[in-house]
Design a protein around this motif. Structure first.
Motif, mmCIF file in Angstrom:
data_model
loop_
_atom_site.group_PDB
_atom_site.id
_atom_site.type_symbol
_atom_site.label_atom_id
_atom_site.label_comp_id
_atom_site.label_asym_id
_atom_site.label_seq_id
_atom_site.Cartn_x
_atom_site.Cartn_y
_atom_site.Cartn_z
ATOM 1 N N GLN A 125 0.857 -1.185 0.000
ATOM 2 C CA GLN A 125 0.000 0.000 0.000
ATOM 3 C C GLN A 125 0.886 1.226 0.000
ATOM 4 O O GLN A 125 1.768 1.361 0.840
ATOM 5 C CB GLN A 125 -0.923 0.013 1.222
ATOM 6 N N TRP B 30 -2.574 2.229 -9.248
ATOM 7 C CA TRP B 30 -2.165 0.831 -9.129
ATOM 8 C C TRP B 30 -1.127 0.549 -10.206
ATOM 9 O O TRP B 30 -1.264 0.973 -11.359
ATOM 10 C CB TRP B 30 -3.375 -0.103 -9.287
ATOM 11 N N THR C 222 -5.964 0.313 -0.341
ATOM 12 C CA THR C 222 -6.319 -1.103 -0.186
ATOM 13 C C THR C 222 -7.680 -1.263 0.475
ATOM 14 O O THR C 222 -7.982 -2.312 1.040
ATOM 15 C CB THR C 222 -5.254 -1.828 0.658
#
Length: 382
Positions: free
Chosen positions: A112, A184, A200
């Motif tokens: 993350q 991402w 996340t």
């Protein structure tokens, strides 16, 4: 009316009223079923990846939850996956080296992206720096996520954005499209892969805008896409909290409903008992040298044990001693002649002088005080 009949009548009225109330309740209350979602308890309250672990297990995958990253205990294999929620900048150099060596030979690491921090950013030995990933200050914007047969979803609406400098090959990327910032990215590292996520939330237990969590089909599909590289090959290790909070900090923030009343009770008890602070035994009192205190104590002692005439006699002798100095003629007389001479000298009534010179009864406190008072007045007027 007899008492038996009266009690029976009262009981009958009570039964009738109860029946009417029950009839009204059954006619006015509507029965229906309603499902209520109970609040979470147990492991889901502290493990944000609990739902993901259970979902993987139900899908036949091997998944384990871990509070901290322990490479020695995990014994990572090339087909394993590690999902890590905590800040990767908190990893030690040996942990960074161990993770990269494992990924290089087929591991899959999911990270993350943390927010910018001047104290943590810029470490050349850090995991993100070695991957060429940098935090972007561009604010997050929702990205559309479409799944066949489902309504369009908005993902990555919160979290952080990042950029990749090109030192590592990017296999997949998903960003805003207007600039180089990403939400991402899947990076190739050796034969393994590293997924960097700006958020996340879709992997966590349901909360906020992701209240449905993995019960939502689009969220399951997105999670399946993120975990795809090693899905079904090995064990998925879910590390949800690398840096354990301090025990004292946890007690201070969450335990105040218990420790605050106890602290107030302790302070109140100390305040109530504060007079006992100091030496175990009191300091000895100094010598009392007041003559008046000794005289008063001696007089109280004699009076307590029935020796009041001695007190009167002491005051009478003091008066006669001054009388011999001031009126020797009157002092030489005795009886009524002396009383008459003292009365003439003081210009007092004879009866008053005779009363003062007469010894009082031993148990008559009033007579004792009165005659001592008269003797003192006569002595002071000589």
């Amino acid at each position: 009316m007899s008492a038996r009949l009266r009690y029976g009548l009262i009981a009958g009225i009570g039964v009738l009223v109860s029946a009417l109330v029950l009839a009204w309740v059954f006619s006015a209350v509507e029965r229906r079923k309603e499902e209520i979602t109970l609040p979470a308890y147990g492991e889901p309250t502290y493990n944000p990846l609990y739902a993901l672990r259970e979902t993987l297990r139900r899908d036949g995958q091997k998944a384990e939850s871990r509070r901290q990253l322990d490479l020695a205990d995990m014994k990572l294999q090339p087909g394993d996956t590690v999902v890590m929620l905590d800040d990767p900048r908190l990893l030690s150099p040996p942990q960074v080296s161990g993770l990269l060596d494992w990924v290089q030979f087929g591991g899959h690491l999911v990270l993350q992206m943390p927010g910018a921090d001047e104290e943590l950013d810029g470490d050349d030995a850090g995991l993100l720096e070695q991957l060429g990933v940098e935090t972007s200050e561009v604010p997050a914007r929702c990205l559309p996520w479409r799944v066949n047969g489902q309504e369009e979803h908005k993902e990555f609406c919160s979290g952080n954005r990042f950029t990749v400098d090109g030192s590592t090959r990017v296999e997949r990327r998903w960003g805003d499209g207007t600039d180089a910032t990403l939400a991402w990215a899947r990076l190739r590292y050796g034969t393994g892969r590293i997924d960097v996520l700006g958020s996340t939330d879709f992997l966590r237990n349901g909360r906020g805008e992701y209240e449905t969590g993995l019960r939502d089909i689009p969220h399951r599909d997105l999670a399946r896409l993120v975990l795809a590289p090693n899905y079904g090959k090995g064990t998925t290790h879910l590390v949800y909290e690398m840096q354990m909070p301090s025990l004292w900090r946890t007690l201070l923030k969450q335990g105040w409903p218990v420790w605050l009343p106890l602290l107030l009770a302790l302070l109140a008890w100390l305040w109530a008992r504060s007079q006992r602070f100091g030496a175990l035994q009191p300091s000895p009192r100094g010598d009392r040298r007041s003559l008046l205190e000794h005289v008063r104590a001696s007089g109280e002692h004699l009076h307590r044990y029935g020796k009041s005439p001695l007190l009167y006699d002491a005051v009478r002798q003091s008066f006669l001693a001054r009388l011999r100095r001031r009126a020797p003629v009157a002092a030489a007389l005795v009886g009524d002649a002396q009383a008459q001479a003292i009365a003439d000298h003081l210009q007092w009534p004879l009866a008053r002088v005779q009363s003062a010179l007469q010894v009082p009864p031993s148990r008559d406190d009033n007579a004792l005080r009165e005659r001592i008072r008269l003797l003192i007045q006569m002595r002071n007027q000589l």
